[in-house]
Design a protein around this motif. Structure first.
Motif: not given
Length: 581
Positions: A224-241
């Motif tokens: 869901t949108k809510e579940r997917a949203a939980k991953f985004l702050p972690i992905v942001a830890m790699q700003p060039n990914i």
């Protein structure tokens, strides 16, 4: 990878491309190249690696050959958790040599690697605190497999990306399973699984191994949108990914990811075709249907000519060695790339809609001129290569392999390159053609054949989208179809030349899960056709909506549009016009 019926599926190979009969129903992509993605678009070629416990059964369970993909055997054979987990006791890749893997990728001309850190069976190739179902705690090997690969990539200047199955997990309780669970031990809260396994593991792979070039999500069952949203702050830890489009929850990502096929006319934005060398991603002892080296080389050319990247998969054996057919094909690709990589890296799409003898890539020079790399598959027998419709002045031409200068000429609005009697490479001989200015190409218009028929391929069509809407796309290789027709306001049209006046029968074929209505128009004539529900986007039914009359020889137009208030997606194959009498 993906399960049939979810998006795309395990597809059959065509000669130089692969056919898809899928319709994508997610919202449109709005992908724009940035400084962060610039390296990726120049790279054009990467290695995908699928590796895990599934290499132990390798397609066989209870002495039966299990159809389908090697890495899906647990799901497809409905193997109980305890039985499947026991395979880990045999997973001991003592011949694993990550430096050798990276060297083979580099020698093949690949610029980045993406490896499955955790596939749908939930088994992690790294030391994870979030789940004991990993290579360190569950196998006799007992060592992290990702760290030495990251070290080898860093040492050899290879970019490294990670595949991670964020939703499907058939062993950690609560993980999704496309089609449902089959063992009570799989049951649990998906939200707990996301919070306690998936999120922590993604954090682990994004913080333990240095810079991560690409993050490859897969099969967003239950996301869901809510579940997917939980991953985004972690992905942001790699700003060039760079991320792909499969996280779910309407998260677009950077890349659109066609699987096992090359879009017939490319895709607007950044896209990456992933493809197997045989029919499976994970190692499978019973799969010997290997694509030829020539097919793989031409697939790389095909993808580059349409502006995409080619992510070519290898499935290592449980020992850690690459199967010999893979080694041989990587070596053959590398030999071709050693000579011709200039025509692949940092190139842009072909300006030609049709080239009967091969494909082209483009490089725009700083002085305003353009280099065209002509990849010739079918060598001309008369010593003249016709570059159809090219209006520019040729500055120079030469064989890329040896620098031999070639002369050019112009006749009837077409540019010709005078070539030697024989091709220098049976896979693709590349001619480097420098032209003045930006490419000026007369649009291709199909012409009536000697037998009277006119074939309007999807790849010949001009696609039209309403403002803010999404255009349909031409898909496939030898058997093309118009797909991704999810917006009823989008349409397609073809210009074509009729040499003999008369009445022409119209034939096509269409596929739709639920059925719909379409309209074909030419001049003042309109043909309406009911498309029956065929039960799938790969199940085509012939349509004969009627006839068109062309009163005199000349250029005509046919348009294809929707004709219903309740629209259902549909795939449409080529339109054939043939004399009615």
């Amino acid at each position: 990878m993906l399960l049939a019926g979810v998006l795309t599926a395990d597809r059959a190979a065509a000669n130089t491309t692969l056919l898809t009969d899928s319709v994508k129903t997610t919202s449109k992509h709005a992908i724009v190249e940035t400084d962060r993605t610039a390296w990726w678009e120049k790279a054009r070629f990467g290695m995908f690696i699928h590796w895990g416990v599934y290499t132990i059964p390798a397609g066989v369970y209870n002495d039966k050959k299990i159809p389908g993909l090697g890495e899906w055997i647990m799901h497809d054979a409905k193997i109980p958790l305890d039985t499947y987990k026991a395979y880990a006791k045999q997973f001991n890749p003592t011949q694993y040599n990550p430096d050798e893997w990276v060297m083979m990728a580099k020698a093949a001309g690949m610029k980045y690697i993406v490896i499955t850190t955790k596939h749908h069976d939930g088994f992690a190739l790294f030391d994870s605190k979030a789940s004991d179902w990993n290579v360190v705690k569950a196998t006799p090997y007992g060592k992290d497999l990702i760290k030495p690969l990251a070290d080898a990539c860093r040492k050899q200047g290879m970019k490294l990306g990670f595949y991670y199955s964020q939703a499907n997990d058939w062993t950690n309780p609560g993980g999704a399973a496309a089609g449902g669970h089959w063992d009570k031990a799989q049951d649990g809260s998906m939200d707990d699984y996301i919070d306690k396994v998936a999120i922590p593991q993604v954090k682990e792979i994004l913080t333990k191994y240095g810079d991560v070039a690409e993050l490859w999500w897969d099969v967003p069952t239950g996301m869901t949108k809510e579940r997917a949203a939980k991953f985004l702050p972690i992905v942001a830890m790699q700003p060039n990914i760079i991320t792909n489009d499969r996280l779910g929850g309407d998260v677009k990502g950077d890349l659109f990811t066609p699987e096992q096929y090359i879009p017939a006319t490319g895709i607007s934005g950044l896209w990456e075709t992933c493809m197997t060398m045989n029919d499976t991603w994970g190692f499978k002892t019973t799969d010997h249907n290997w694509k030829s080296s020539q097919t793989l080389i031409r697939n790389l050319i095909e993808t580059s000519s349409k502006g995409g990247n080619y992510l070519l998969n290898v499935g290592p054996e449980p020992t850690g060695k690459f199967p010999q057919p893979i080694v041989e094909r990587l070596d053959a690709i590398g030999k071709w790339m050693k000579v011709n990589s200039e025509s692949i890296y940092n190139t842009t799409p072909s300006p030609f809609k049709v080239l009967t003898w091969g494909r082209a890539t483009t490089r725009h020079e700083a002085n305003g001129n353009t280099t065209l790399y002509l990849h010739v598959y079918n060598w001309p027998t008369d010593g003249k290569l016709m570059v159809t419709g090219l209006q520019n002045e040729a500055i120079s031409a030469k064989l890329l392999a040896n620098g031999k200068a070639l002369t050019t000429s112009k006749t009837d609005g077409n540019l010709y390159v005078n070539v030697p009697a024989n091709a220098s490479d049976e896979n693709a001989t590349v001619i480097k053609l420098l032209i003045k200015g930006k490419p000026d190409v007369t649009p291709f218009v199909p012409t009536q054949e000697a037998d009277g028929t006119i074939a309007l391929l999807p790849g010949y069509a001009d696609m039209h989208a309403a403002q803010g809407g999404e255009a349909m796309r031409a898909e496939g290789g030898n058997e093309q179809n118009i797909g991704y027709w999810t917006d009823p306001k989008s349409s397609a049209s073809w210009k074509f030349v009729v040499k003999k006046a008369g009445t022409y029968k119209v034939e096509t074929a269409a596929a739709s899960e639920k059925g719909t209505k379409i309209t074909l128009k030419s001049g003042s004539e309109t043909l309406n056709a009911d498309v029956d529900a065929t039960g799938g986007y790969g199940r085509y039914k012939k349509l004969t909506p009627g006839t068109f009359t062309f009163s005199a020889p000349g250029t005509y137009t046919i348009s294809l549009a929707s004709n219903t208030g309740t629209w259902n997606p549909v795939n449409v194959r080529k339109i054939i016009l043939s004399p009615a009498n």
